[in-house]
Design a protein around this motif. Structure first.
Motif, PDB file in Angstrom:
ATOM      1  N   LYS A 264      28.331  32.611 -10.388  1.00 33.99           N
ATOM      2  CA  LYS A 264      27.001  32.329 -11.441  1.00 33.99           C
ATOM      3  C   LYS A 264      26.456  33.345 -12.120  1.00 33.99           C
ATOM      4  CE  LYS A 264      24.785  28.847  -8.005  1.00 33.99           C
ATOM      5  NZ  LYS A 264      25.532  28.762  -6.932  1.00 33.99           N
TER       6      LYS A 264
ATOM      7  N   GLU B 282      33.804  24.759  -8.096  1.00 34.16           N
ATOM      8  CA  GLU B 282      33.337  26.296  -7.814  1.00 34.16           C
ATOM      9  C   GLU B 282      34.600  27.125  -7.477  1.00 34.16           C
ATOM     10  OE1 GLU B 282      30.512  28.267  -4.684  1.00 34.16           O
ATOM     11  OE2 GLU B 282      29.420  27.660  -6.590  1.00 34.16           O
TER      12      GLU B 282
ATOM     13  N   LYS C 180      27.675  33.544  -5.922  1.00 30.49           N
ATOM     14  CA  LYS C 180      26.830  34.396  -6.545  1.00 30.49           C
ATOM     15  C   LYS C 180      27.607  35.088  -7.667  1.00 30.49           C
ATOM     16  CE  LYS C 180      22.837  37.274  -6.200  1.00 30.49           C
ATOM     17  NZ  LYS C 180      22.146  38.397  -5.552  1.00 30.49           N
TER      18      LYS C 180
ATOM     19  N   TYR D 124      31.715  23.273 -12.646  1.00 32.30           N
ATOM     20  CA  TYR D 124      31.399  24.007 -13.791  1.00 32.30           C
ATOM     21  C   TYR D 124      32.211  22.903 -15.044  1.00 32.30           C
ATOM     22  CZ  TYR D 124      29.193  27.794 -11.634  1.00 32.30           C
ATOM     23  OH  TYR D 124      28.435  28.938 -10.862  1.00 32.30           O
TER      24      TYR D 124
END
Length: 447
Positions: free
Chosen positions: A275, A253, A272, A302
């Motif tokens: 995402k 991330e 956030k 990811y």
């Protein structure tokens, strides 16, 4: 540990009463540990097989303080050698693509591969007779010393460093480069065997993805096509490109945030925001993936699901160049290379200015230049001098004319026995040529 720290440690050790051989061993151990850590970090950021090998080559070259590090494939049956990958100093003339490599002219490489053993020539002048073909060939392209090691148990090639200045008694970093090389080449071959069945009309099977980056972003699947214009947002295109280029390998991330945004500190909640970006990007390409299993998020980061086979326009280019390499007839090989270059038009994602994209673009461009130089070398040896000059002019329309193109243009005039024009061109472009190119041309045009 940086270079200054290393020098301080070395000075402190040298000023003590410790034996110089022990000092060398201590410095080697420290540098080796530091370099391996650096290499590991660089390899984690690789997005293409070629880039991973390029990082390993660059790290190995720096470790030995060498002028060049390279991967050479060898065909013992055909008695041919081919430079596959190369990293070199700015002032060192590239070896890949400049001349054909016949094993009878490099018996030392031939012997190292045949015996699966290391090759070390610390002084070409003292170890080879100056009248030998090996010496003359090496001297002409600036090789003064060589360390090499086979990278495969099947006698298929060597990894080498040219003109190493440090740690010449140790080949541990070459062993690591050998491991990285064979691992990446095996993975590339696996991708090619089990990979995409894309045809010219782009008929894709289920779970196949074709990613196009030249002249703009585009994804193709069996379900359809989506383009850069349809996605719109720069960050979404970057997000998808980076993950697709990893082919199922996860990006953390934190790494992804720093790759996608130029200044993540401006984000209120980076995690956030990432995402949300992933959700919107996934939604925009959802019609291409009806099973809804494209993106995977877990504790490692990811990733694109490994059930998908991803092929890029770069992969197709590389496959075509490998087809060319397999041709024993030089005229056929040249035409195959030219066919591959015909499909390589434009630049990678021209509308995106991003460091990660520049790294991908560099991998594409280095391979294109390698094939371009191979074409010019073949044209020269096939005495297609007019075609050489036309090819150089065509390249110069869309790309800057670098040292190698000036070199081959002068060689074309020389091949046509237009020595005066060649000398004038050399004089006009002396500052644009590398020292090694200048040396070769001066010797040629004054002989």
């Amino acid at each position: 540990m940086n270079t200054k720290d290393m020098k301080k440690i070395e000075q402190a050790l040298n000023s003590s009463n410790i034996d110089s051989n022990i000092v060398d061993e201590i410095m080697y151990d420290i540098q080796f540990e530091t370099t391996v850590s650096t290499l590991e970090a660089r390899l984690r950021g690789g997005y293409e097989f070629e880039e991973i090998i390029a990082d390993a080559l660059g790290t190995t070259m720096d470790f030995y303080d060498a002028d060049c590090a390279m991967v050479i494939s060898v065909d013992m049956q055909l008695q041919l050698a081919k430079c596959l990958y190369e990293a070199h100093r700015e002032d060192f003339m590239p070896i890949c693509g400049t001349q054909p490599m016949y094993l009878n002219e490099y018996p030392e490489i031939q012997q190292a591969v045949a015996q699966m053993g290391p090759l070390t020539i610390l002084d070409v002048l003292s170890m080879l007779p100056t009248e030998s073909k090996s010496y003359k060939r090496m001297e002409a392209i600036g090789i003064r010393s060589v360390m090499a090691l086979p990278y495969s148990k099947r006698n298929t090639g060597v990894v080498a460093v040219i003109n190493p200045r440090k740690f010449t008694a140790y080949n541990s970093m070459l062993q690591i480069l050998s491991y990285v090389t064979v691992a990446e080449i095996n993975e590339m071959n696996l991708m090619n065997v089990g990979g995409s069945s894309i045809q010219e009309e782009n008929q894709l099977a289920k779970n196949e993805i074709y990613l196009k980056l030249l002249n703009g972003f585009e994804i193709q699947t069996k379900e359809g096509v989506i383009t850069e214009a349809s996605i719109g947002r720069k960050q979404e295109i970057l997000f998808l490109t980076l993950l697709l280029m990893q082919r199922g390998r996860a990006i953390s991330e934190d790494a992804l945030i720093h790759l996608v945004w130029d200044d993540p500190s401006q984000l209120i909640d980076p995690s956030k925001t990432l995402k949300n970006l992933g959700y919107t990007a996934k939604r925009k390409v959802a019609h291409l993936f009806p099973e809804n299993g494209l993106l995977q998020i877990n504790k490692t980061g990811y990733a694109i699901s490994r059930k998908y086979t991803i092929t890029t326009d770069f992969d197709l280019f590389v496959r075509k160049t490998r087809d060319a390499e397999g041709m024993t007839n030089p005229e056929v090989r040249l035409e195959k290379y030219m066919e591959a270059l015909d499909g390589f038009t434009g630049v990678v994602l021209p509308n995106l200015d991003n460091l990660a994209i520049k790294r991908i673009a560099d991998v594409y461009e280095q391979k294109r230049i390698s094939v371009q130089n191979e074409c010019l070398s073949l044209m020269y040896h096939l005495e297609q001098y007019d075609r050489m000059r036309e090819f150089i002019n065509m390249i110069s329309i869309s790309r800057n004319r670098g040292s190698t193109l000036y070199y081959w243009e002068i060689m074309a005039f020389y091949g046509q026995k237009k020595t005066e024009q060649a000398r004038m061109l050399l004089q006009e472009n002396m500052e644009r040529l590398t020292p090694e190119h200048s040396k070769v041309l001066k010797e040629l045009l004054t002989s």
